[in-house]
Design an enzyme around this catalytic site. Sequence first.
Site, PDB file in Angstrom:
ATOM      1  N   ASP A 128     -14.550 -43.584 -22.106  1.00 55.94           N
ATOM      2  CA  ASP A 128     -14.179 -45.302 -22.417  1.00 55.94           C
ATOM      3  C   ASP A 128     -14.806 -46.532 -23.118  1.00 55.94           C
ATOM      4  OD1 ASP A 128     -16.319 -43.531 -20.457  1.00 55.94           O
ATOM      5  OD2 ASP A 128     -16.616 -46.220 -19.126  1.00 55.94           O
TER       6      ASP A 128
ATOM      7  N   GLU B 281     -17.926 -43.618 -18.078  1.00 52.83           N
ATOM      8  CA  GLU B 281     -19.421 -44.115 -18.157  1.00 52.83           C
ATOM      9  C   GLU B 281     -19.989 -45.517 -18.305  1.00 52.83           C
ATOM     10  OE1 GLU B 281     -23.398 -43.540 -20.362  1.00 52.83           O
ATOM     11  OE2 GLU B 281     -21.337 -44.796 -20.682  1.00 52.83           O
TER      12      GLU B 281
END
Length: 466
Positions: free
Chosen positions: A89, A152
């Site tokens: 991400d 994250e």
Amino acid sequence: MAIDWKKEAAARKDDFLNDLVDLLKIDSVRDDSKATEDAPVGPGPKKALEAFLALGEKDGFVTKNTGNIAGHIEYGEGDETMGVLVHVDVVPPGNGWETDPFDPVIKDGRIYARGSSDDKGPGMAAYYAIKMIKEMNLPISKRIRFIIGTDEESGWQCMDHYLAVEETPDFGFSPDANFPIINGEKGNVSLYVNTKGTTTGGKNELISFDAGLRENMVPRDAVAVFNSEEAEVIEKAFYDYVEAAPITGTVNVEGEKVTIEVVGKSAHGMEPRGGVNGGTYLATFLSNFSFGGDAQQYLQLISEYIHEDSRAESLGLNFTDEIMGDLTMNAGVFTFTPETGGVIALNFRYPRGMNVESMEIQLENKLSEFGVTISRGGVKEPHYVPADDPLVKTLLDVYSKHTGLEAHEQSIGGGTYGRLMKRGVAYGAMFPDSIDTMHQANEFMSIQNLMDAMAIYAEAIYELVK
């Protein structure tokens, strides 16, 4: 015969770049508006996870998708497991890009794209390091588990789910920070300062105030909309203010309605001094004028206690640990409307020797005159692996061998997946002379740095699992 790790990495450069470009093309920003049971943090992160797992399967590894929010690529056997933890991400691109953030561009020895340095580039380098060990058929005695997360940059929902259903590796690293090593990570918590929304009683009536995209980014852009009895005075004063400040901005006046936009500089929230906070600069300017009610309090609070104070000295929260360094505070997101009131998201990275409860009490006491309430987000406690741990010593030795540079322990304010393992650290891929563009417009990574990191990762992993 000694292995020439750099030569082995160089032989895989073209394939590496092709695979990295494919991954960087995926817009993997978390999108809760499109989240489903099948895509818990949105379709983009899921697509990036699937792409990485498909690559692992193609290369002959064992792969597993864990609920479309995390997964792993595994190699080898043994009683112990080494984890290499990465994330696919990325933070939102924001404004100010000279190229399409999801159409990678290679120029001047750099690859430009969102995620090139955080964390798709380093993640792909670490994956290729494991692939190198496999292709060379080197003997190993432990399992290597390459774990991929998709959340994250937000709440780590991915790792919460993964570690609830899969074992935690015995030791390992995350390639999501700096060389020579990060064996200490500060604690991480966001405290939210909430105000009410009254706006009457001044010469100016605040309609809205907005700045920031994420709590872990220094806000580049800020916008305030308000009705004013002194629009011309404010407009002139603003351009004088901009001339003397490290920002740019515009004023638009339509009758009594005024819109002011400020542009600062984004940066990773772990070190706010690397950016220019458009939100605090705009609020500080507006606090010099007459706004009514809670709006005035909101602007005044930002100006007096937050603006240009990344160490939270005005709030009485400044603290330094000899190993982990300073507490830092990033004011990452600002919102205010009369209907919803005001919110300021303060993201703290705090060293050993502090606790969140006392921080929260101090914040409440210091800001009591403004009538605020404080709420708390999730907490990550400080994490430290001693410098004499064999994991740390091996990683430092390999780094020093490859670079000829002194290797020493370090702590950061950023949080990496390394902290999820008791004997877990962060390891690269930024070198001491790298230009850090994480969370900024025009993010890039030096291709040579990625190739050097790949060679370091391959030897380090092999030394730890042979």
